[in-house]
Enzyme design. Structure first.
Site, PDB file in Angstrom:
ATOM      1  NE  ARG A  44      -4.098  -1.939   1.805  1.00 37.78           N
ATOM      2  CZ  ARG A  44      -5.091  -2.096   2.655  1.00 37.78           C
ATOM      3  NH1 ARG A  44      -5.218  -1.270   3.663  1.00 37.78           N
ATOM      4  NH2 ARG A  44      -5.948  -3.063   2.496  1.00 37.78           N
ATOM      5  CG  ASP A 155     -13.845   6.400   6.814  1.00 37.89           C
ATOM      6  OD1 ASP A 155     -14.427   5.316   6.985  1.00 37.89           O
ATOM      7  OD2 ASP A 155     -12.606   6.486   6.646  1.00 37.89           O
TER       8      ASP A 155
HETATM    9  C1  LIG Z   1     -13.741  -1.947   6.787  1.00 38.69           C
HETATM   10  S1  LIG Z   1     -14.337  -0.304   6.683  1.00 38.69           S
HETATM   11  C2  LIG Z   1     -15.961  -0.489   7.377  1.00 38.69           C
HETATM   12  C3  LIG Z   1     -17.005   0.241   6.575  1.00 38.69           C
HETATM   13  C4  LIG Z   1     -18.450   0.025   7.041  1.00 38.69           C
HETATM   14  N1  LIG Z   1     -18.675   0.502   8.378  1.00 38.69           N
HETATM   15  C5  LIG Z   1     -18.835  -1.430   6.931  1.00 38.69           C
HETATM   16  O1  LIG Z   1     -19.008  -2.115   7.944  1.00 38.69           O
HETATM   17  O2  LIG Z   1     -18.963  -1.903   5.809  1.00 38.69           O
HETATM   18  C6  LIG Z   1     -13.432   0.461   7.994  1.00 38.69           C
HETATM   19  C7  LIG Z   1     -13.371   1.981   7.872  1.00 38.69           C
HETATM   20  O3  LIG Z   1     -12.887   2.498   9.105  1.00 38.69           O
HETATM   21  C8  LIG Z   1     -12.141   3.656   8.822  1.00 38.69           C
HETATM   22  N2  LIG Z   1     -11.277   3.943   9.981  1.00 38.69           N
HETATM   23  C9  LIG Z   1     -10.190   3.274  10.411  1.00 38.69           C
HETATM   24  N3  LIG Z   1      -9.674   3.850  11.504  1.00 38.69           N
HETATM   25  C10 LIG Z   1     -10.472   4.909  11.788  1.00 38.69           C
HETATM   26  C11 LIG Z   1     -10.452   5.919  12.795  1.00 38.69           C
HETATM   27  N4  LIG Z   1      -9.512   5.938  13.745  1.00 38.69           N
HETATM   28  N5  LIG Z   1     -11.416   6.863  12.751  1.00 38.69           N
HETATM   29  C12 LIG Z   1     -12.373   6.854  11.801  1.00 38.69           C
HETATM   30  N6  LIG Z   1     -12.446   5.929  10.825  1.00 38.69           N
HETATM   31  C13 LIG Z   1     -11.495   4.973  10.814  1.00 38.69           C
HETATM   32  C14 LIG Z   1     -11.391   3.316   7.549  1.00 38.69           C
HETATM   33  O4  LIG Z   1     -10.989   4.481   6.846  1.00 38.69           O
HETATM   34  C15 LIG Z   1     -12.422   2.474   6.800  1.00 38.69           C
HETATM   35  O5  LIG Z   1     -13.126   3.229   5.848  1.00 38.69           O
END
Ligand SMILES: C[S@@+](CC[C@H](N)C(=O)[O-])C[C@H]1O[C@@H](n2cnc3c(N)ncnc32)[C@H](O)[C@@H]1O
Length: 284
Positions: A44, A155
């Protein structure tokens, strides 16, 4: 006997580079990147190393120390944004059957409704909820927009939020939307992509928010979807986040978490489990 060869890497990437990047990602986003994630970090970030004209991860790590914008880009690149429409559909079914009727009648009598999709990735989660609420009728979106209804979707990653705001998805991505809802709420573009229509997009407010930092929201939420993000966090971060989510929910409000996530003991007695990974905050 065949000897397996590791393909030559374009950039040197030492364990100390991994450690420095993992420490940074943990400090800024709470995301754990153990040694098993070394190939993920390399794949990445290699394009960032290349884009910045560096020849090694060591030099890139040194750059990260001084360059806040590059740190944001690196963390963006390291987040896992996997999501889909109607993912873990039982949560939307529960919301529609057990939660929405009360909220809808509150809205009808002039009250408010607040929903939060925390860690919404590219927007499939909040748009799914909007479609589930509205059914097939485009007119329902205009009626809901006139009520005191707000759906916040946040996000960490600004890049992924740009996709969410555009509401534009590949044809493959929208296949998990039931055909009738797909026809009602998505417009096809000439290039074959599908875009959430203009009636539904304004119902969702997308904002950048790191769940580890201060939250500007003053209001309490009737439902929070915080799914498939805590899997990247350690127990301390999960417990702290869940405590804050509990504080941010109205009494009786719903918390939906991801299929492999659990409520921490620190907050378990503030909720009643009412379904699979579905929790109602105690109180009225
Ligand atoms: C796997 S996705 C989940 C998306 C959705 N909630 C779902 O269940 O399909 C995880 C998301 O968490 C976000 N993320 C990771 N760490 C985070 C943080 N500290 N604060 C806010 N968002 C975060 C990432 O950018 C990513 O878009």
């Amino acid at each position: 006997m065949s000897v397996e060869q590791t393909p030559a890497r374009e950039f040197t990437f030492h364990p100390c580079d991994h450690e420095a990047i993992a420490a940074l990602t943990y400090a800024e986003a709470g995301i754990l990147l153990p040694s098993s994630k070394a190939p993920l970090i390399y794949s990445r970030l290699a394009r960032r190393v290349r884009a910045r004209g560096m020849t090694s991860f060591g030099a890139y790590v040194a750059l990260l120390e001084d360059d806040a914008a590059e740190r944001t880009r690196a963390i963006d690149a390291l987040t896992t944004n996997h999501t889909s429409f109607f993912r873990e559909g039982h949560h939307f079914e529960h919301f529609l059957s057990d939660v929405w009727p009360t909220l809808a009648s509150r809205l009808a009598s002039g009250g408010s409704c607040r929903v939060w999709s925390a860690a919404c990735s590219s927007g499939e989660e909040p748009y799914t909820l909007a479609m589930a609420i509205l059914g097939r009728n485009r007119g329902a979106a205009a009626r809901l927009a006139k009520k005191d209804f707000r759906m916040l979707a946040t996000d960490l990653s600004s890049e992924i939020l740009a996709t969410a705001r555009s509401g534009r998805y590949a044809a493959d991505t929208v296949r998990s939307i039931p055909a009738d809802l797909r026809e009602s709420w998505l417009d096809r573009s000439e290039d074959g992509t599908m875009t959430m229509c203009a009636e539904i997009r304004p119902l969702v407010t997308f904002r950048a928010l790191n769940l580890l930092e201060d939250w500007p929201m003053r209001q309490l939420f009737d439902a929070i979807f915080c799914r498939n993000v805590m899997i990247y966090f350690d127990d301390t971060t999960k417990a702290r986040l869940q405590t804050r989510l509990a504080d941010q929910l109205a009494p009786g409000g719903m918390l939906y978490i991801g299929h492999s996530e659990r409520l921490d003991a620190a907050v378990a007695d503030r909720f009643t489990c009412v379904g699979r990974t579905t929790f109602r905050k105690i109180g009225r």
